[in-house]
Motif scaffolding. Structure first.
Motif, PDB file in Angstrom:
ATOM      1  N   THR A   1       0.844  -1.194   0.000  1.00  0.00           N
ATOM      2  CA  THR A   1       0.000   0.000   0.000  1.00  0.00           C
ATOM      3  C   THR A   1       0.879   1.243   0.000  1.00  0.00           C
TER       4      THR A   1
ATOM      5  N   GLN B   1      -1.822   6.039   1.590  1.00  0.00           N
ATOM      6  CA  GLN B   1      -3.019   5.240   1.807  1.00  0.00           C
ATOM      7  C   GLN B   1      -2.894   4.380   3.058  1.00  0.00           C
TER       8      GLN B   1
ATOM      9  N   GLU C   1      -8.720  -7.382 -10.373  1.00  0.00           N
ATOM     10  CA  GLU C   1      -7.491  -6.979 -11.067  1.00  0.00           C
ATOM     11  C   GLU C   1      -7.736  -7.128 -12.561  1.00  0.00           C
TER      12      GLU C   1
ATOM     13  N   GLU D   1      -7.635   1.577   1.487  1.00  0.00           N
ATOM     14  CA  GLU D   1      -6.892   1.225   0.265  1.00  0.00           C
ATOM     15  C   GLU D   1      -7.845   0.600  -0.757  1.00  0.00           C
TER      16      GLU D   1
ATOM     17  N   LYS E   1      -9.120   2.276  -4.240  1.00  0.00           N
ATOM     18  CA  LYS E   1      -8.904   1.544  -5.501  1.00  0.00           C
ATOM     19  C   LYS E   1     -10.224   1.416  -6.273  1.00  0.00           C
TER      20      LYS E   1
ATOM     21  N   LYS F   1     -11.608   4.728  -7.825  1.00  0.00           N
ATOM     22  CA  LYS F   1     -10.925   5.157  -9.056  1.00  0.00           C
ATOM     23  C   LYS F   1     -11.571   4.522 -10.285  1.00  0.00           C
ATOM     24  N   ARG F   2     -12.106   3.316 -10.024  1.00  0.00           N
ATOM     25  CA  ARG F   2     -12.688   2.574 -11.148  1.00  0.00           C
ATOM     26  C   ARG F   2     -14.155   2.933 -11.402  1.00  0.00           C
TER      27      ARG F   2
END
Ligand code: ADP
Ligand code: MG
Length: 913
Positions: free
Chosen positions: A206, A210, A256, A299, A303, A306-307
Motif C-alpha cells: 500500500t 493510503q 485486477e 486502500e 482503488k 478510481k474505477r
C-alpha cells in the motif's frame, strides 16, 4: 486478495436468541417470513437530508418544519404550478429530517452507527442514499477526507470496536460458496507466509499515504467512536467487496484487470448474480478482501473509487453514473475452551453484512441534456430506480392487502441483489438527499413521494442473537498468552534470564603518572582480562545464537522450498477446481433448466392425476351402483327361477305319472298280444311252411331266411334293448320266424345269457303302414354295400331307378330313402360266391329315427366253373349264426346311428333307425 464469492445476508452457525433458544439460520429465515404476520416487523426507515444551497441567493423550495416533517413549496416556474395554476405546498413525514446544518457525524451517529452496532451483534443491514443528481448522496455516503461520510466512519467504528478481538488474517477462509470456514492459527500463519513471500500472490504494498488511510494524498480525520457490542469471547474478521451496477450490468470494482502492453487494461467482465444453497443472492466470482485495519479498508475503497464510472453531465461535474455498493461482511466465531484459538467448527461461524449503497441520480433525461451513451445510461439508471419503486410499491400493497402479488425483483440487477433484504430480515434504511434549489422541485417531488411511500414497506425484524455453546464466558481473559503478549513478559513469567550482551563498566582510569605504577597497570590488566573473558563469553553466546539462527534459517529455507512446492501443487489444484467449478456451474444451469421443466411437468401431471382420480371416483360410484343393481336382479331372477323350477317339476311329475299310467296299460296290452302271436306262430310253424316269397333272381332256398309277411320287423335301441324286447329265447334255428324283424329274429335265434329279463319293454313307436311319398316315382332305395363287397359282374342286375349307394350307413341317409337294401356276400369252400340282398321298408319312428322292416331276401349264387378254390375278400361263411351275426354287425351301424339320433331325441320318446 481472495477471488471469492460474497453477499450472504444471513446467519451461519448456531446462534441463540436472548431467551436462550437455539436458532438455526433456516429457522431464522422462516421465522422472519412468518414474523411479518405476527407483527415482529419494522418499516423501512427513511431519513431526509437537506443539503445547503450552492448559492445562498438561489430560490429555495424545501423547508424542514420539524425533526420529522419537511415542506416542499413549488416555485412559480415549476411544472406543478403550471399544472394546478396555484401554488400548493407539500409536506412529507420521515423518520428524521436533517437540515442543511447537520454535520456528517450527526447523520452517521443517528442513521448508520446503529447499523454498525447491529453488524457486530450479527445482524444484517442495508443503507442506501437516494435522490436526484447533485443532491448530496455521495457526499453523505463517502464525504471528504476532512469531513468523512457514512462509509469511512462505519469502517473506523467497526475496527475501533473489534481491534482487541480480531482474528489473525486467514483464520477465516471463504468456502467459495458464499460461506466461510475456519482454519487453525498455524495453517493461517503458513498461508500468511505464503502470500507475503510468494511473488505471485504477494499483496501489493500500500502506498504510504493510503497506509495512513487517507483519501489519495489528503489526510483524513477518523471517527473515534467505540461501540460496546463486541463479545470478548469471539474472534472477528472483516471482509469487504465493492461492486457497481452500471447500465444494469454488475462489475467488480476490486477485480485486477489483466494488462496488455499494447492494448492496455482489458475491459472488466460483467458478473452474474447467483443464489446460494440458502436462497441468498450473491455476486458470483466477486473479489472479497479480508482487511485487518481501516487503512487496508481505505486502500480498497480508494482503488474501487478510481474505477467508478464517473461521467460529466450538465448537472453535476462528477455525477455518479452507476449504483455503487460497498459491502462489509463481519465473520465471527467463538474462541475454544482455552481461549486461545477460534473454535474449529464451521457451524459456529456467524456472518453478518452491512451493504452501503450510493445510488445513481434519479434525474430525468431532458434535464441533463444527455445524448448518446449518456442518454442510454440515464434510461438504465431510471429503469433500475423504477424497478426499485415498483418492488417497494408491490411489497407495500401485498402487506397492506394481504395479497400475494409477485414482486418483480428480477426486473433489475439492483432489486435482484437486495431481494433477500426485502424478503428476509434485517434493517433497511434510506437517506433521501434533497437539493433545496427551486429548479429541482419537479424532480424532488417524485423522490419525496416515493421515499414517503417506502416507509410503509415492512421488513421482518431480526432476532437478537448470541452464541451459546456451553463454554465458560471470559475465556480470552483467562488465556495465558493473551496475558503476556510481549516476549519479555513471557520470559519474566517463565523466569528465563536473558543474556546480557553489554561489555560491562567502562575502562578504569589508566593515566600513568610514574613509570613503575603498580596500581593503575594491575587494575587495567585485571579490567582487560575481565573484558577479555566477557568478550569470549559473548563470542560463545554469539556463536551459539548464530548457529541456532543458521539452523533456523536452514529450517526456514527447507520449509520455504516445501511451501513453494506446496504452492505449486495448490495452484494446480486451484486451477483444476476452478475448471471443475465452471463445469459444475454449467451443469447447475442445465439442471436448473431441467428442474424448471420438471416442476412444470410435475404440476401438469399432478393436475391430470387429480382429474383422473375424480374420474375414477365417479366410475367407482357407477360400478358400485351397477353392482348393487345386478345383485338385485340376480336375486329376483333366482327367486323366479326357483319358482319356475318348482312349477315345472310339479308339472313334469304329473306328466310322468300320467305317461306311466298310459304306457303301462299299453305295454301290458301289447305284451299280451305278442304272447298270443308267439303262441300262434309256434303253433303255425309245426303245421305248415310259409309260402315262398316273390323271387327276383331265384327263389331262395328254404334254409335262407325270407320274409313273406311284411310289417313285422322292428328294431331296438341297442343290442341289449333288442334282447330285452325279445321273448323267451328259442332254440337256435335256421328257419326264420315269419314276420319278425331282423333283430328280433336274431334275438330269437341267439340265446344269450344276457337276455334274462322277461319283463316286457315298451316298443319304440312307428307306423308299419307308413309309406314315404311315392309321387313322381319317388321310391328311393338306400343301397347299403358294406366296404369290401366285390363287384358281381353278373348278367342279371337289379334295375333300380332311384337309389343312393352307401358303404357306411348314416341316419341322415335313411331319412330320404323309403326302401333299404343290404348286400351281403359269402364264399363257400368251393369258392362259390353267394350274394344276398336283404330288402326292407324304411319307416320313420316317433323318436325321429328310421326303422327298417326287412321283408325280402334275394340271393344270387355264382358258381365257379373249376374246382379250384380261391380266396375271397369276403368273410368265410361258417354257419347260419355267423351269417346272421354278420348281418347284425352291419345293422349295428344303423343301430349306432340310431343311438346318435336317440341322443338328440327327446328323453322318453321311442326311436328307430
Ligand atoms: P450526488 O452524489 O447526489 O450527485 P454529491 O454528493 O456529489 O451529489 O454532491 C454534489 C455537491 O454538493 C458536492 O460538491 C458536495 O460537496 C456538495 N454537497 C452535497 N451535500 C452537501 C452538504 N450536506 N453540505 C455541504 N456540501 C454538500
Ligand atoms: Mg453521487
Amino acid at each position: 486478495m481472495d477471488n471469492i464469492c460474497y453477499f450472504r445476508p444471513k446467519w451461519v452457525g448456531s446462534p441463540v436468541t436472548t431467551n436462550e433458544k437455539s436458532v438455526t439460520p433456516k429457522s431464522i429465515e422462516r421465522r422472519g417470513k412468518n414474523s411479518k404476520k405476527k407483527g415482529e416487523v419494522d418499516p423501512v426507515e427513511v431519513y431526509c437530508r437537506v443539503r445547503p444551497l450552492d448559492n445562498p441567493d438561489d430560490n429555495c423550495c424545501v423547508k424542514p418544519l420539524s425533526t420529522s416533517v419537511v415542506q416542499l413549496i413549488p416555485p412559480e416556474n415549476s411544472l406543478a404550478v403550471a399544472r394546478n395554476g396555484q401554488i400548493k405546498e407539500y409536506q412529507f413525514t420521515f423518520q428524521y429530517v436533517f437540515d442543511e446544518y447537520t454535520s456528517q457525524k450527526a447523520v452517521f451517529d443517528y442513521v448508520a452507527c446503529p447499523l454498525v452496532d447491529d453488524l457486530i451483534r450479527g445482524k444484517n443491514g442495508l443503507l442506501f442514499t437516494y435522490g436526484i443528481t447533485s443532491s448530496g448522496k455521495t457526499y453523505t455516503m463517502t464525504g471528504s477526507p476532512k469531513d468523512q461520510g457514512i462509509l469511512p466512519r462505519c469502517l473506523d467504528v467497526l475496527f475501533n470496536t473489534i481491534s482487541g478481538v480480531q482474528a489473525k488474517k486467514y483464520v477465516f477462509k471463504s468456502d467459495k460458496m458464499n460461506g466461510f470456514e475456519v482454519q487453525s492459527e498455524a495453517d493461517a500463519m503458513i498461508e500468511r507466509q505464503k502470500r507475503d513471500l510468494m511473488p505471485g500472490i504477494t499483496t501489493p504494498k500500500t502506498p504510504t499515504a493510503q497506509r495512513r488511510g487517507n483519501f489519495g494524498d489528503q489526510e483524513r480525520i477518523s471517527d473515534p467512536t467505540i461501540l460496546s457490542s463486541v463479545d470478548d469471547d469471539n474472534q472477528y474478521a472483516v471482509f469487504v467487496s465493492y461492486i457497481e451496477i452500471y447500465n444494469n450490468y454488475v462489475y467488480d470494482l476490486l477485480e485486477e484487470l489483466p494488462y496488455d502492453p499494447i492494448t492496455g487494461y482489458k475491459p472488466p467482465q460483467t458478473k452474474i448474480l447467483r443464489t446460494d444453497s440458502s436462497d441468498c443472492m450473491y455476486v458470483m466470482n466477486c473479489v472479497e478482501v479480508e482487511i485487518t485495519s481501516p487503512e487496508e479498508a481505505f486502500e480498497v475503497l480508494f482503488k474501487g473509487q478510481k474505477r467508478r464510472k464517473v461521467a460529466h453531465t450538465a448537472l453535476n461535474a462528477e455525477s455518479s453514473r452507476s449504483h455503487s455498493i460497498f459491502n462489509i461482511r463481519l465473520v465471527q466465531a467463538p474462541l475454544d475452551p482455552r481461549g486461545e484459538e477460534v473454535l474449529q467448527d464451521p457451524d459456529k461461524i456467524c456472518v453478518s453484512q452491512l451493504s452501503l449503497v450510493d445510488l445513481a441520480g434519479s434525474e430525468r433525461t431532458h434535464r441533463t441534456k444527455n445524448a448518446g451513451d449518456r442518454l442510454k445510461e440515464a434510461g438504465n439508471i431510471n429503469q433500475s430506480l423504477m424497478a426499485l419503486r415498483n418492488c417497494m410499491e408491490i411489497l407495500r400493497d401485498n402487506q397492506k392487502n394481504s395479497s400475494n402479488k409477485m414482486v418483480p425483483y428480477r426486473d433489475s440487477k439492483l432489486t435482484h441483489l437486495f431481494k433477500n433484504y426485502f424478503d428476509g430480515e434485517g434493517k433497511v434504511r434510506m437517506i433521501v438527499c434533497v437539493n433545496p434549489k427551486g429548479d429541482e422541485f419537479d424532480e424532488t417531488i417524485h423522490v419525496m413521494k416515493f421515499a414517503e411511500l417506502s416507509q410503509e414497506v415492512l421488513i421482518a425484524r431480526q432476532q437478537q442473537v448470541r452464541f451459546d455453546i456451553g463454554l465458560t464466558p471470559g475465556r480470552r481473559k483467562m488465556n495465558y498468552k493473551e496475558k503476556f503478549k510481549s516476549e519479555d513478559d513471557l520470559c519474566t513469567a517463565a523466569k528465563v534470564p536473558a543474556f546480557d550482551f553489554s561489555l560491562g563498566p567502562g575502562f578504569p582510569p589508566f593515566e600513568l603518572l610514574r613509570s613503575s605504577d603498580d596500581i593503575v597497570l594491575p587494575q587495567l590488566e585485571k579490567f582487560l582480562e575481565e573484558r577479555q573473558k566477557r568478550r569470549e563469553a559473548m563470542q560463545l553466546e554469539l556463536d551459539r545464537q548464530s548457529d541456532e539462527f543458521r539452523a533456523q534459517l536452514v529450517e526456514f529455507e527447507r520449509s520455504y522450498e516445501q511451501a513453494l512446492v506446496q504452492n505449486e501443487e495448490l495452484q494446480q489444484r486451484v486451477e483444476k477446481s476452478e475448471s471443475y467449478v465452471q463445469k459444475l456451474e454449467g451443469r447447475i444451469r442445465s439442471l436448473e433448466k431441467r428442474m424448471e421443466e420438471n416442476s412444470r411437468n410435475y404440476k401438469e401431471s399432478e393436475r391430470q392425476k387429480r382429474e383422473l382420480a375424480a374420474m375414477i371416483q365417479d366410475k367407482d360410484v357407477k360400478i358400485r351402483q351397477e353392482k348393487s343393481e345386478k345383485e338385485r336382479l340376480k336375486s329376483d331372477f333366482r327367486t323366479r327361477l326357483d319358482m319356475n323350477n318348482q312349477h315345472w317339476e310339479r308339472n313334469l311329475e304329473k306328466e310322468r305319472q300320467k305317461i306311466e299310467q298310459d304306457y303301462g296299460g299299453q305295454i301290458w296290452e301289447k305284451q299280451q298280444k305278442l304272447n298270443m302271436l308267439r303262441n300262434i306262430v309256434n303253433e303255425g310253424d309245426s303245421d305248415a311252411a310259409m309260402p315262398a316269397p316273390q323271387e327276383t333272381f331265384r327263389t331262395p332256398a328254404p334254409k335262407v331266411r325270407t320274409h313273406t309277411t311284411p310289417g313285422k320287423l322292428l328294431s331296438a335301441r341297442s343290442e341289449n334293448d333288442m334282447r330285452k324286447i325279445g321273448n323267451t329265447p328259442t332254440p337256435r334255428s335256421r328257419t326264420a320266424t315269419t314276420g319278425t324283424s331282423l333283430s328280433a329274429a336274431r334275438a330269437n335265434l341267439r340265446p344269450t345269457p344276457r337276455s334274462t329279463s322277461n319283463t316286457p319293454k315298451p316298443t319304440p313307436a312307428y307306423n308299419p303302414r307308413h309309406r314315404r311319398s311315392r309321387s313322381s316315382n319317388a321310391e328311393i332305395w338306400l343301397d347299403h354295400r358294406p366296404p369290401g363287397s366285390v363287384e358281381l359282374d353278373t348278367v342279371l342286375q337289379p334295375k333300380i331307378k332311384k337309389k343312393k349307394s352307401v358303404s357306411k350307413l348314416e341316419v341322415k341317409d335313411t331319412k330320404e330313402a323309403s326302401k333299404y337294401m343290404l348286400t351281403h356276400q359269402d364264399m363257400d369252400s368251393d369258392d362259390n360266391l353267394t350274394t344276398k340282398i336283404y330288402k326292407g321298408e324304411c319307416l320313420p319312428t316317433a323318436g325321429g329315427g328310421t326303422a327298417v322292416v326287412f321283408n325280402d331276401v334275394e340271393e344270387l349264387k355264382q358258381t365257379s366253373p373249376g374246382s379250384r378254390k380261391r380266396r375271397s375278400s369276403c368273410p368265410q361263411p361258417q354257419d347260419f349264426e355267423g351269417e346272421w351275426s354278420d348281418v347284425e354287425d352291419r345293422c349295428n351301424i344303423a343301430i349306432e346311428g340310431h343311438g346318435n339320433a336317440r341322443k338328440r331325441s327327446k328323453p322318453g320318446s321311442a326311436t328307430r333307425v
